[in-house]
Scaffold this motif. Structure first.
Motif, mmCIF file in Angstrom:
data_model
loop_
_atom_site.group_PDB
_atom_site.id
_atom_site.type_symbol
_atom_site.label_atom_id
_atom_site.label_comp_id
_atom_site.label_asym_id
_atom_site.label_seq_id
_atom_site.Cartn_x
_atom_site.Cartn_y
_atom_site.Cartn_z
ATOM 1 N N MET A 1 10.540 -52.665 29.615
ATOM 2 C CA MET A 1 11.611 -52.858 28.634
ATOM 3 C C MET A 1 11.131 -52.496 27.231
ATOM 4 S SD MET A 1 12.852 -55.051 26.096
ATOM 5 C CE MET A 1 12.077 -56.640 26.362
ATOM 6 N N LEU A 2 9.949 -52.986 26.857
ATOM 7 C CA LEU A 2 9.397 -52.674 25.541
ATOM 8 C C LEU A 2 9.082 -51.188 25.413
ATOM 9 C CD1 LEU A 2 7.012 -55.727 24.957
ATOM 10 C CD2 LEU A 2 9.164 -55.231 23.770
ATOM 11 N N LEU A 3 8.620 -50.568 26.506
ATOM 12 C CA LEU A 3 8.323 -49.138 26.476
ATOM 13 C C LEU A 3 9.579 -48.330 26.179
ATOM 14 C CD1 LEU A 3 6.415 -46.725 26.948
ATOM 15 C CD2 LEU A 3 6.985 -46.884 29.392
ATOM 16 N N PHE A 4 10.671 -48.619 26.888
ATOM 17 C CA PHE A 4 11.926 -47.910 26.646
ATOM 18 C C PHE A 4 12.464 -48.210 25.249
ATOM 19 C CE2 PHE A 4 12.295 -47.019 31.197
ATOM 20 C CZ PHE A 4 12.886 -45.765 31.170
ATOM 21 N N LEU A 5 12.305 -49.444 24.800
ATOM 22 C CA LEU A 5 12.786 -49.829 23.476
ATOM 23 C C LEU A 5 12.067 -49.021 22.399
ATOM 24 C CD1 LEU A 5 14.730 -52.051 22.254
ATOM 25 C CD2 LEU A 5 12.668 -53.355 21.788
ATOM 26 N N VAL A 6 10.748 -48.950 22.485
ATOM 27 C CA VAL A 6 9.953 -48.230 21.480
ATOM 28 C C VAL A 6 10.192 -46.729 21.562
ATOM 29 C CG1 VAL A 6 7.606 -47.676 20.755
ATOM 30 C CG2 VAL A 6 8.195 -50.032 21.356
ATOM 31 N N LEU A 7 10.185 -46.175 22.780
ATOM 32 C CA LEU A 7 10.389 -44.731 22.936
ATOM 33 C C LEU A 7 11.759 -44.307 22.429
ATOM 34 C CD1 LEU A 7 8.869 -43.774 26.416
ATOM 35 C CD2 LEU A 7 8.109 -43.030 24.158
ATOM 36 N N ARG B 1 18.180 -50.674 31.785
ATOM 37 C CA ARG B 1 18.765 -51.708 32.651
ATOM 38 C C ARG B 1 17.830 -52.024 33.820
ATOM 39 N NH1 ARG B 1 23.932 -49.800 33.327
ATOM 40 N NH2 ARG B 1 24.656 -51.171 31.642
ATOM 41 N N TRP B 2 17.124 -51.020 34.316
ATOM 42 C CA TRP B 2 16.177 -51.261 35.418
ATOM 43 C C TRP B 2 15.100 -52.251 34.996
ATOM 44 C CZ3 TRP B 2 10.937 -50.736 36.104
ATOM 45 C CH2 TRP B 2 10.469 -50.821 37.417
ATOM 46 N N SER B 3 14.670 -52.158 33.736
ATOM 47 C CA SER B 3 13.621 -53.066 33.267
ATOM 48 C C SER B 3 14.094 -54.512 33.263
ATOM 49 C CB SER B 3 13.157 -52.654 31.865
ATOM 50 O OG SER B 3 14.165 -52.900 30.894
ATOM 51 N N PHE B 4 15.412 -54.727 33.193
ATOM 52 C CA PHE B 4 15.956 -56.082 33.202
ATOM 53 C C PHE B 4 16.136 -56.601 34.627
ATOM 54 C CE2 PHE B 4 16.800 -55.062 28.893
ATOM 55 C CZ PHE B 4 17.073 -56.228 28.209
ATOM 56 N N TYR B 5 16.792 -55.785 35.475
ATOM 57 C CA TYR B 5 17.264 -56.290 36.758
ATOM 58 C C TYR B 5 16.674 -55.564 37.968
ATOM 59 C CZ TYR B 5 20.650 -57.889 33.334
ATOM 60 O OH TYR B 5 21.230 -58.420 32.215
ATOM 61 N N GLY B 6 15.857 -54.541 37.745
ATOM 62 C CA GLY B 6 15.273 -53.807 38.859
ATOM 63 C C GLY B 6 16.260 -52.911 39.566
#
Length: 253
Positions: free
Chosen positions: A139-145, A212-217
């Motif tokens: 989640m943090l990776l997608f947020l930063v990227l 969304r995958w980072s939240f719920y898989g």
């Protein structure tokens, strides 16, 4: 690297955020909270679960991504356009600081603001809907990227724009519609086959899906593909910025 120059520009941009706190932070948080109330509570109570996830929780990643994209572009675009508008950009270009350092300072500040906003909206979401984050590192990776990628995109818009109205042209007419049509409020698997294929040409689909995958898989697109598309767009933005400074596009005139 001229760390003092980078830090001076970065600090100036962050100080501007503190002076416009209501516009930069409070307003986007309130706007997103209204989405949580209207879509998550009012409408979500009448919609069945999507892939086993309550509708209120399902839209959280999409709403965070919507705010992240628009604010990243807006912050970076205005940050570089204002020096052009007042003429201080020429002092900056003649200073002992490289183009790379200029980009790091402006884009870094814009991305920092967007990441802070995204985390605040995420914290706010927990007040409205029960949810979990299965893969916080991803989640943090997608947020930063995403913040850095679209801050670069906003930097390009700020260079290209020759008026304040053009700063809002791309975010309002292109980015926001693509975000709404990119699976923020629904799963693209709910679409007919033809429109699902068309939707896959929307780059925002991959951002929202991976986030969304980072939240719920669960996601509409494989998370590796989503990450690859994000990195590809980042590389494209870097290439355009490099070309702008190499040619002096709208900077030397």
């Amino acid at each position: 690297m001229n760390g003092h120059a980078v830090w001076a520009i970065y600090r100036q941009e962050m100080a501007r955020t503190r002076r416009t706190l209501l516009q930069s932070i409070v307003s986007p948080v309130i706007s997103t909270s209204l989405y949580f109330v209207v879509f998550g509570a009012a409408i979500g109570s009448r919609i069945e679960e999507i892939d086993g996830i309550s509708y209120g929780a399902f839209i959280v990643p999409g709403l965070i991504m919507l705010s992240l994209l628009t604010q990243s572009i807006s912050n970076a675009a205005f940050g570089i356009y204002f020096p052009k508008f007042v003429g201080t950009i020429y002092e900056l270009l003649s200073a002992p600081i490289s183009y790379f350092e200029i980009v790091i300072a402006f884009v870094g500040a814009a991305a920092t603001k967007s990441i802070i906003l995204g985390l605040i909206i995420l914290a706010t979401a927990f007040l409205f809907v029960p949810m979990q984050i299965m893969h916080p590192a991803v989640m943090l990776l997608f947020l930063v990227l995403t913040a850095f990628t679209f801050s670069l995109f906003g930097f390009i818009i700020g260079i290209w724009a020759d008026g304040f109205e053009k700063l809002q042209l791309v975010p309002l007419l292109i980015v926001t519609p693509l975000t709404f049509l990119g699976g923020s409020f629904y799963s693209i698997d709910m679409l007919p086959p033809f429109w699902r294929t068309v939707t896959l040409f929307n780059p925002v689909v991959y951002l929202v899906s991976g986030f969304r995958w980072s939240f719920y898989g669960q996601s509409d697109v494989n998370v590796v593909v989503s990450l690859g598309m994000t990195l590809a767009f980042l590389a494209a933005c870097l290439a355009i910025v490099a070309w702008i400074f190499r040619t002096g596009y709208k900077l030397k005139t």
